[in-house]
Design a protein around this motif. Sequence first.
Motif, PDB file in Angstrom:
ATOM      1  N   UNK A   1       3.308  -5.351   6.363  1.00  0.00           N
ATOM      2  CA  UNK A   1       3.088  -4.025   5.773  1.00  0.00           C
ATOM      3  C   UNK A   1       1.650  -3.914   5.309  1.00  0.00           C
ATOM      4  N   UNK A   2       1.107  -2.708   5.384  1.00  0.00           N
ATOM      5  CA  UNK A   2      -0.214  -2.407   4.839  1.00  0.00           C
ATOM      6  C   UNK A   2       0.001  -1.429   3.693  1.00  0.00           C
ATOM      7  N   UNK A   3      -0.611  -1.718   2.545  1.00  0.00           N
ATOM      8  CA  UNK A   3      -0.473  -0.870   1.370  1.00  0.00           C
ATOM      9  C   UNK A   3      -1.864  -0.413   0.940  1.00  0.00           C
ATOM     10  N   UNK A   4      -2.041   0.901   0.852  1.00  0.00           N
ATOM     11  CA  UNK A   4      -3.292   1.496   0.383  1.00  0.00           C
ATOM     12  C   UNK A   4      -3.103   1.805  -1.099  1.00  0.00           C
ATOM     13  N   UNK A   5      -3.984   1.280  -1.943  1.00  0.00           N
ATOM     14  CA  UNK A   5      -3.836   1.483  -3.389  1.00  0.00           C
ATOM     15  C   UNK A   5      -5.131   1.996  -3.992  1.00  0.00           C
ATOM     16  N   UNK A   6      -4.982   2.888  -4.960  1.00  0.00           N
ATOM     17  CA  UNK A   6      -6.129   3.410  -5.712  1.00  0.00           C
ATOM     18  C   UNK A   6      -5.998   2.930  -7.142  1.00  0.00           C
ATOM     19  N   UNK A   7      -7.056   2.310  -7.648  1.00  0.00           N
ATOM     20  CA  UNK A   7      -7.078   1.915  -9.053  1.00  0.00           C
ATOM     21  C   UNK A   7      -8.167   2.739  -9.745  1.00  0.00           C
ATOM     22  N   UNK A   8      -8.324   2.521 -11.041  1.00  0.00           N
ATOM     23  CA  UNK A   8      -9.374   3.243 -11.754  1.00  0.00           C
ATOM     24  C   UNK A   8     -10.758   2.715 -11.407  1.00  0.00           C
ATOM     25  N   UNK A   9     -10.844   1.583 -10.662  1.00  0.00           N
ATOM     26  CA  UNK A   9     -12.131   0.998 -10.286  1.00  0.00           C
ATOM     27  C   UNK A   9     -12.372   0.904  -8.785  1.00  0.00           C
ATOM     28  N   UNK A  10     -11.285   0.710  -8.010  1.00  0.00           N
ATOM     29  CA  UNK A  10     -11.463   0.369  -6.599  1.00  0.00           C
ATOM     30  C   UNK A  10     -10.433   1.035  -5.701  1.00  0.00           C
ATOM     31  N   UNK A  11     -10.758   1.010  -4.408  1.00  0.00           N
ATOM     32  CA  UNK A  11      -9.798   1.268  -3.339  1.00  0.00           C
ATOM     33  C   UNK A  11      -9.391  -0.098  -2.829  1.00  0.00           C
ATOM     34  N   UNK A  12      -8.091  -0.376  -2.796  1.00  0.00           N
ATOM     35  CA  UNK A  12      -7.578  -1.653  -2.316  1.00  0.00           C
ATOM     36  C   UNK A  12      -6.749  -1.437  -1.063  1.00  0.00           C
ATOM     37  N   UNK A  13      -6.933  -2.304  -0.090  1.00  0.00           N
ATOM     38  CA  UNK A  13      -6.068  -2.320   1.082  1.00  0.00           C
ATOM     39  C   UNK A  13      -5.393  -3.692   1.070  1.00  0.00           C
ATOM     40  N   UNK A  14      -4.082  -3.702   0.879  1.00  0.00           N
ATOM     41  CA  UNK A  14      -3.323  -4.947   0.776  1.00  0.00           C
ATOM     42  C   UNK A  14      -2.465  -5.136   2.020  1.00  0.00           C
ATOM     43  N   UNK A  15      -2.228  -6.391   2.366  1.00  0.00           N
ATOM     44  CA  UNK A  15      -1.393  -6.725   3.521  1.00  0.00           C
ATOM     45  C   UNK A  15      -0.323  -7.699   3.048  1.00  0.00           C
ATOM     46  N   UNK A  16       0.924  -7.416   3.405  1.00  0.00           N
ATOM     47  CA  UNK A  16       2.044  -8.272   2.996  1.00  0.00           C
ATOM     48  C   UNK A  16       2.070  -9.543   3.826  1.00  0.00           C
ATOM     49  N   UNK A  17       2.927 -10.458   3.418  1.00  0.00           N
ATOM     50  CA  UNK A  17       3.177 -11.645   4.224  1.00  0.00           C
ATOM     51  C   UNK A  17       3.986 -11.259   5.451  1.00  0.00           C
ATOM     52  N   UNK A  18       4.148 -12.181   6.403  1.00  0.00           N
ATOM     53  CA  UNK A  18       4.906 -11.855   7.619  1.00  0.00           C
ATOM     54  C   UNK A  18       6.359 -11.514   7.298  1.00  0.00           C
ATOM     55  N   UNK A  19       6.899 -10.562   8.070  1.00  0.00           N
ATOM     56  CA  UNK A  19       8.282 -10.135   7.878  1.00  0.00           C
ATOM     57  C   UNK A  19       9.072 -10.364   9.157  1.00  0.00           C
ATOM     58  N   UNK A  20      10.349 -10.596   8.982  1.00  0.00           N
ATOM     59  CA  UNK A  20      11.251 -10.755  10.122  1.00  0.00           C
ATOM     60  C   UNK A  20      11.905  -9.413  10.421  1.00  0.00           C
ATOM     61  N   UNK A  21      12.295  -9.234  11.670  1.00  0.00           N
ATOM     62  CA  UNK A  21      12.939  -7.986  12.065  1.00  0.00           C
ATOM     63  C   UNK A  21      14.266  -7.816  11.322  1.00  0.00           C
ATOM     64  N   UNK A  22      15.072  -8.856  11.321  1.00  0.00           N
ATOM     65  CA  UNK A  22      16.334  -8.848  10.572  1.00  0.00           C
ATOM     66  C   UNK A  22      16.169  -9.817   9.416  1.00  0.00           C
ATOM     67  N   UNK A  23      15.693  -9.311   8.305  1.00  0.00           N
ATOM     68  CA  UNK A  23      15.367 -10.195   7.186  1.00  0.00           C
ATOM     69  C   UNK A  23      16.435 -10.160   6.107  1.00  0.00           C
TER      70      UNK A  23
END
Length: 199
Positions: A107-129
């Motif tokens: 997953x990719x998560x776009x986050x806005x904080x009071x200081x920065x723009x963050x682009x976060x990436x999750x760990x690997x995921x399984x199709x049937x998790x």
Amino acid sequence: MDESRYRRRIGELVEPGEQVLAYAKAEPAHGATPAPPPDAAEAGAPAGRVSAGSVLLNLVTPLVSWARGDRLVDRIVWGIAGRGEPGSAASRLHHALRPRADVSVRDVVVAATDRRLLICVSGPMKLLSRREDEERSLAETQVAWSAPRVEVASARVGWHRLNPKRLRLDFADGSWLAFTVPIAESGRSLREVAAALSR
């Protein structure tokens, strides 16, 4: 995975005193993207001329491709998903989200904080998790790229072709990159990120 579960993890990734204003699970938009940073371009294959035959071959046989032909096909089918010179903010951001060698789903998560723009990436995921797999993926979420708020010139959500939920991030250096959510999902979280970045 429930998108609200990322709130706590993003809160753990920010600096002390930094506040998370908004976040959205999204994916980089399909289409022609900014040129890669200079150091990444040197590691890639040499660019050649685009011929009609290579474009046709890219469409007919996706396993055989040429980079310039791929970009032309992306532009025709999907449109433009970002622009920027090599080394620009959009170029560095797009390169930070390039597919990993393990070709796992993240997953990719776009986050806005009071200081920065963050682009976060999750760990690997399984199709049937299972729940444990989701918890591990969430725990492995990391910041893939960040920029101070002053580097973000504007952020807005609008229509692009058939998708009414496309977040466009414009940077101070003139480059830009777009993110989308699937058409069936709500665009509210993208609008919240855009509003937080526009304050």
